[in-house]
Design an enzyme around this catalytic site. Structure first.
Site, short mmCIF file in Angstrom:
data_model
loop_
_atom_site.label_atom_id
_atom_site.label_comp_id
_atom_site.label_asym_id
_atom_site.label_seq_id
_atom_site.Cartn_x
_atom_site.Cartn_y
_atom_site.Cartn_z
N LYS A 1 -14.09 0.46 5.77
CA LYS A 1 -13.13 -0.27 5.15
C LYS A 1 -13.47 -1.81 5.64
O LYS A 1 -13.31 -2.68 4.64
CB LYS A 1 -11.55 -0.09 5.63
N GLY B 1 -14.50 -20.79 -5.79
CA GLY B 1 -13.22 -21.39 -5.73
C GLY B 1 -12.83 -22.03 -4.53
O GLY B 1 -13.65 -22.09 -3.75
N GLY C 1 -8.43 -15.77 0.41
CA GLY C 1 -7.12 -15.66 1.03
C GLY C 1 -6.44 -14.39 1.08
O GLY C 1 -7.33 -13.33 0.54
N ARG D 1 -6.46 -3.40 -4.99
CA ARG D 1 -6.31 -4.67 -5.15
C ARG D 1 -5.07 -4.97 -5.51
O ARG D 1 -4.51 -4.30 -6.58
CB ARG D 1 -7.41 -5.19 -5.99
N THR E 1 -1.06 -4.18 9.55
CA THR E 1 -1.73 -4.48 10.82
C THR E 1 -2.45 -5.94 10.67
O THR E 1 -3.71 -6.48 10.60
CB THR E 1 -3.49 -3.46 10.74
N LYS F 1 -7.78 -11.43 7.65
CA LYS F 1 -7.42 -10.64 8.76
C LYS F 1 -8.44 -9.54 9.15
O LYS F 1 -8.71 -9.59 10.28
CB LYS F 1 -6.15 -9.95 8.81
N CYS G 1 -5.52 -9.39 3.37
CA CYS G 1 -6.69 -8.60 3.90
C CYS G 1 -7.75 -9.25 4.25
O CYS G 1 -8.26 -9.12 5.32
CB CYS G 1 -6.97 -7.66 2.62
N VAL H 1 0.63 -1.09 0.08
CA VAL H 1 -0.11 -0.07 0.01
C VAL H 1 0.99 1.23 0.13
O VAL H 1 0.57 2.06 -0.90
CB VAL H 1 -0.97 0.13 1.08
N PHE I 1 -16.91 -10.74 -7.39
CA PHE I 1 -16.73 -11.46 -6.11
C PHE I 1 -17.90 -12.59 -5.99
O PHE I 1 -18.20 -13.01 -5.00
CB PHE I 1 -16.65 -10.90 -4.78
N1 LIG Z 1 -1.98 -5.35 0.63
C1 LIG Z 1 -3.33 -4.71 0.33
O1 LIG Z 1 -3.81 -5.14 -0.67
C2 LIG Z 1 -3.95 -3.69 1.09
C3 LIG Z 1 -5.17 -3.12 0.26
C4 LIG Z 1 -5.87 -2.17 1.36
C5 LIG Z 1 -5.43 -1.97 2.52
N2 LIG Z 1 -4.46 -2.66 2.99
C6 LIG Z 1 -3.93 -2.32 4.31
O2 LIG Z 1 -2.66 -1.45 4.28
C7 LIG Z 1 -1.89 -1.72 5.26
C8 LIG Z 1 -0.59 -1.96 4.87
O3 LIG Z 1 -0.58 -3.25 4.03
P1 LIG Z 1 0.44 -3.78 3.11
O4 LIG Z 1 0.13 -5.06 2.64
O5 LIG Z 1 1.00 -2.66 2.37
O6 LIG Z 1 1.63 -4.39 4.26
P2 LIG Z 1 3.33 -4.64 4.17
O7 LIG Z 1 3.59 -5.41 5.03
O8 LIG Z 1 3.37 -4.99 2.77
O9 LIG Z 1 4.18 -3.15 4.32
C9 LIG Z 1 4.14 -2.58 5.75
C10 LIG Z 1 5.31 -2.08 5.80
O10 LIG Z 1 5.57 -1.01 6.79
C11 LIG Z 1 6.87 -1.14 7.09
N3 LIG Z 1 6.99 -0.65 8.67
C12 LIG Z 1 6.22 -1.18 9.63
N4 LIG Z 1 6.35 -0.23 10.93
C13 LIG Z 1 7.13 0.61 10.38
C14 LIG Z 1 7.56 1.93 10.84
N5 LIG Z 1 7.48 2.13 12.16
N6 LIG Z 1 8.34 2.73 10.13
C15 LIG Z 1 8.54 2.45 8.85
N7 LIG Z 1 8.04 1.39 8.14
C16 LIG Z 1 7.41 0.52 9.08
C17 LIG Z 1 7.28 -2.60 7.01
O11 LIG Z 1 8.63 -2.82 7.05
C18 LIG Z 1 6.72 -2.95 5.84
O12 LIG Z 1 7.49 -2.77 4.85
C19 LIG Z 1 -2.51 -3.04 6.11
O13 LIG Z 1 -3.15 -2.37 7.36
C20 LIG Z 1 -3.53 -3.60 5.12
O14 LIG Z 1 -4.64 -4.14 5.78
C21 LIG Z 1 -3.48 -3.32 2.25
#
Ligand SMILES: NC(=O)c1ccc[n+]([C@@H]2O[C@H](COP(=O)([O-])OP(=O)(O)OC[C@H]3O[C@@H](n4cnc5c(N)ncnc54)[C@H](O)[C@@H]3O)[C@@H](O)[C@H]2O)c1
Length: 455
Positions: free
Chosen positions: A207, A256, A260, A154, A86, A266, A263, A11, A252
């Site tokens: 969300k 399948g 998984g 996504r 998270t 959790k 998102c 993100v 959706f």
């Molecule tokens: N991945 C998705 O498709 C998606 C979509 C929408 C929302 N989200 C939400 O967005 C959030 C992030 O998801 P993600 O998949 O990008 O996570 P991710 O694990 O890919 O990235 C998180 C990053 O934050 C870094 N980090 C953690 N603590 C830190 C700090 N104190 N200072 C600097 N960097 C720090 C970690 O090293 C990691 O690189 C989550 O809450 C998730 O639910 C994710």
């Protein structure tokens, strides 16, 4: 406008690059020094179509920067976004907010001027108030506001989703913060993107409500698929018939192996936890989780049945390890769970994924064999399982599968192939909610199945 994005993951990196692309000056921060070093050299730590080019272009234009130093990033920034993970807290299923809170404290200590601290991470209702408290305690002299701006992108489609979202949600109780965020997103809203302004708590809840509703659709259609198998129906037609109703929609409603990814698993768990905490149970979401959990075993049972019940020593070509195509993300991927279960049942699992091999190896270790190509995985296989619908697997002709395999047995958990075509090529073909023989003798089969199920 200058902004800092804390957390350079799926993100944070996409948001940072896209916001730089519309003209803002963005500094992305991560505490993993190696990740930042590689980004500075132009190496993208994740696989996301189009991201490499976007990052390179915006670094070259001087609008996108990377650092491990929060103080450097927040200097002169009017907006600081928190985009850290998270994940599920093992203890109770709630979202683990330690990274959000740690980031909030670090931001507070680094800031020496007014800024809006925005939570982009998916966080339970009320987290914004905690962020406010943490920042105020860590830096009592600081003037700041907090806001929630959940992200809906996504993986695999992230740049398009960020650039042309269905809506942008801004939740805050501060007029100054709202105005600044409206300015940040003006390049999007000027192009017609809907902006939803609301309070902090509602924004946070939007969300979870959106993700758990989508997960509900997935579990619902999966149950319908199981029923189709029992009564001799075709889930593809049922889904089309349902989804054509504009009140329902097609998205959706693809059956399948269960949802998984990073998102839905959790967020559904966290939603249940939120409901429990406020004594207002999210009963529907509880059922969605239960359906999804039982799904992996159902899929493994399907595979075992196709293999003739005994999986011991069976060579299984497992195609796909990521939770969906066009990503390298294997977090909570059902394919990984299936691989693990199959190997525990004595099968020789030979897997291939176009992007997810490295990440999968970190989880599965030596439990399975990692192949260099789909053909390599399929060589002499007793059975093939399609677990992720990469185009590469879809584009391969049934005859090409058959030529490589020891036995033409296919368990297609993504309904990639046509049952009739597979039957014509002599495959024992099992998919989800459909049957190879239903078109050949539809009525008789249906009557039989209905009769059996009413007994
Ligand atoms: N991945 C998705 O498709 C998606 C979509 C929408 C929302 N989200 C939400 O967005 C959030 C992030 O998801 P993600 O998949 O990008 O996570 P991710 O694990 O890919 O990235 C998180 C990053 O934050 C870094 N980090 C953690 N603590 C830190 C700090 N104190 N200072 C600097 N960097 C720090 C970690 O090293 C990691 O690189 C989550 O809450 C998730 O639910 C994710």
């Amino acid at each position: 406008m200058k902004l800092a994005v804390i957390g350079t993951g799926y993100v944070g990196l996409v948001s940072g690059a896209c916001l730089a692309d519309v003209g803002w000056d963005v500094t992305c921060v991560d505490k993993i020094a190696d990740k930042i070093e590689r980004l500075k050299k132009g190496v993208i730590p994740i696989y996301e179509p189009g991201l490499e080019e976007l990052v390179h272009d915006n670094v070259a234009s001087g609008r996108l920067h990377f650092t491990t130093d929060i103080a450097e990033a927040v200097k002169d920034a009017s907006i600081v976004m928190i985009a850290v993970g998270t994940p599920t807290r093992q203890l109770d299923g709630n979202a683990d907010l330690q990274y959000v809170y740690a980031a909030a404290e670090e931001i507070a200590r680094a800031l020496d001027h007014y800024a809006v601290i925005v939570t982009k991470s998916t966080v339970p209702a009320g987290t914004g108030f905690q962020v406010k408290r943490i920042v105020a305690e860590a830096n009592p002299a600081l003037e700041f506001d907090v806001a929630s701006n959940p992200e809906f992108l996504r993986e695999g489609n992230a740049i398009y989703d960020f650039a042309t979202p269905d809506r942008i949600v801004i939740g805050t109780d501060s007029d100054a913060a709202r105005e600044l965020l409206e300015e940040l997103y003006r390049p999007f809203t000027e192009n017609g993107v809907e902006l939803i302004r609301t309070d902090l708590v509602s924004s946070e809840l939007i969300k979870y409500a959106a993700n758990t509703f989508l997960a509900t659709k997935v579990s619902f259609i999966n149950e319908m698929a199981d029923i189709c198998e029992r009564v001799g129906g075709n889930i593809v037609d049922v889904s089309r018939g349902m989804g054509s109703d504009k009140r329902i929609g097609h998205a959706f409603l693809k059956p399948g192996p269960g949802y998984g990814g990073s998102c839905f698993p959790k967020d559904t768990l966290a939603m249940v936890h939120i409901g429990e905490r406020v004594l207002s149970p999210a009963t529907i979401v509880e059922a969605v989780i239960a359906v999804n959990r039982s799904r992996t075993h159902r899929m493994v049972a399907k595979i075992a049945q196709a293999a003739g019940s005994d999986l011991q020593g069976k060579r299984i070509a497992l195609l796909g390890l990521t939770f969906k195509p066009n990503t390298d993300d294997v977090r909570d991927s059902v394919a990984i769970l299936i691989a693990d279960e199959l190997s525990q049942m004595g099968a020789i699992v030979r897997a291939y994924d176009p992007q997810g091999m490295q990440q999968a190896r970190k989880i599965l270790g030596n439990a399975i064999a990692y192949c260099g190509s789909a053909d390599d995985a399929l060589e002499d296989a007793d059975l093939c399982v399609v677990a992720t619908e990469w185009n590469e697997f879809r584009d391969k002709k049934p005859i090409a599968y058959k030529r490589l395999m020891a036995e033409p047995v296919m368990v297609d958990l993504r309904n990639v192939f046509s049952p009739d075509e597979m039957a014509e090529h002599g495959f024992t073909y099992v998919s989800v909610g459909r049957s190879a023989v239903e078109r050949k003798a539809p009525q008789a089969r249906r009557e039989l199945a209905m009769g059996a199920s009413t007994l």
